[in-house]
Scaffold this motif. Sequence first.
Motif, short mmCIF file in Angstrom:
data_model
loop_
_atom_site.label_atom_id
_atom_site.label_comp_id
_atom_site.label_asym_id
_atom_site.label_seq_id
_atom_site.Cartn_x
_atom_site.Cartn_y
_atom_site.Cartn_z
N ALA A 173 7.86 6.69 1.89
CA ALA A 173 7.97 7.90 1.07
C ALA A 173 6.59 8.55 0.96
O ALA A 173 6.46 9.77 1.04
N ALA A 174 5.54 7.74 0.79
CA ALA A 174 4.18 8.29 0.72
C ALA A 174 3.19 7.25 1.24
O ALA A 174 3.07 6.15 0.68
N ASN A 175 2.47 7.60 2.30
CA ASN A 175 1.41 6.72 2.80
C ASN A 175 0.35 6.56 1.71
O ASN A 175 -0.08 7.56 1.12
N PHE A 176 -0.04 5.35 1.44
CA PHE A 176 -1.04 5.04 0.39
C PHE A 176 -0.55 5.48 -1.00
O PHE A 176 -1.34 5.64 -1.92
N GLY A 177 0.77 5.66 -1.14
CA GLY A 177 1.31 6.17 -2.40
C GLY A 177 1.55 5.09 -3.43
O GLY A 177 1.99 5.38 -4.54
N LYS A 178 1.31 3.81 -3.08
CA LYS A 178 1.51 2.74 -4.05
C LYS A 178 0.22 2.00 -4.39
O LYS A 178 -0.22 1.97 -5.52
N VAL A 179 -0.42 1.43 -3.40
CA VAL A 179 -1.67 0.65 -3.55
C VAL A 179 -1.62 -0.29 -4.76
O VAL A 179 -2.20 0.00 -5.81
N LEU A 180 -0.93 -1.38 -4.60
CA LEU A 180 -0.87 -2.38 -5.67
C LEU A 180 -2.27 -2.95 -5.93
O LEU A 180 -3.11 -3.00 -5.02
N VAL B 30 0.82 -1.22 0.00
CA VAL B 30 0.00 0.00 0.00
C VAL B 30 0.86 1.28 0.00
O VAL B 30 0.59 2.22 -0.75
N ASP B 31 1.88 1.29 0.85
CA ASP B 31 2.70 2.50 0.97
C ASP B 31 3.83 2.50 -0.04
O ASP B 31 4.44 1.45 -0.33
N LEU B 32 4.15 3.67 -0.56
CA LEU B 32 5.34 3.84 -1.39
C LEU B 32 6.53 3.98 -0.44
O LEU B 32 6.52 4.86 0.44
N LEU B 33 7.50 3.09 -0.59
CA LEU B 33 8.66 3.13 0.30
C LEU B 33 9.85 3.76 -0.44
O LEU B 33 9.86 3.81 -1.67
N LEU B 34 10.84 4.17 0.34
CA LEU B 34 12.03 4.76 -0.30
C LEU B 34 12.65 3.80 -1.29
O LEU B 34 13.09 4.18 -2.36
#
Length: 267
Positions: free
Chosen positions: A180-187, A159-163
Amino acid sequence: MIIGIDIGSTITKAVSIENRKVLKKVKSKASDAVTSGAGALGKLMLENNINIRDIEKIIITGAGASKIKNNIFDIPTEKIDEFTAIGTGGMFQVKRDNIVITNIGTGTVLIHAKKDEITHLGGSGVGGGTILGLSKKLLQSTTFNDIMAMAKAGNIDQVDLLLEDIMDSELSFLGRDATAANFGKVLDGAKQEDFALAILNMVYQVIGMLSVFAARSKNTDSVVVTGSGSDNPIGKKVLSVITKMHGISFEFPPDADYTTAIGAGLS
Ligand SMILES: Nc1ncnc2c1ncn2[C@@H]1O[C@H](COP(=O)(O)OP(=O)(O)OP(=O)(O)O)[C@@H](O)[C@H]1O
Ligand SMILES: [Mg+2]
């Protein structure tokens, strides 16, 4: 005996206090502040055989206190502002002054408490209510037991975008697994368990970082965490990562869900 009642936005807490000792505690929940406040007092008295004649005064606080205009059951009833109550209760619980307190309730409040001066530093609408509200839509769940059980089985990297998703190296003091961004990925394959963990992670990261900045602004390296949100194993884990990164420690006093009510009763 003095009764402290904290009519919070979600839960009302009442405590009985004698000679600066907390004797009994109860919680109650009702849809309106007056019913909730009177209900908590009634429950405290009935469950503990407290006679109305033994109650010297009642001190109420919390968001709902403004709705109570008269004495409760003819017992002298005073009001105290919530920030003073949190500061007084927090200092009593850790037996120190000059502390920063982060109260995680429905929302979050940050307080600086010194013996003769309690200051409201600010806060955030991100708190326990945020966990419940987001969980209702994203997890179709509204009980903490369910949310915690799901989150335990969650993977944050769904879910989160990590560094590590965006960089090949570390960045400043941030490790590759930092958010890096909470909820910034969400596969596409992210499951409810992953969302449960991501909600808790976001809420406690926001609260943790606010606490770090508040502590630094007051030249202290520890923060006392109170409110119902202080008793959350996943939240504590998120805060412990923040401690490692930023050197600010978090302290969780016993009965931290009653801090505000205790502070009212001691005022
Ligand atoms: N284990 C837990 N972890 C995190 N949050 C929790 C937990 N248990 C309850 N909560 C949440 O905490 C909130 C209630 O906390 P608390 O009783 O401190 O708030 P309140 O005093 O009613 O609200 P406020 O102080 O913001 O007016 C609710 O939103 C509830 O969902
Ligand atoms: Mg509260």
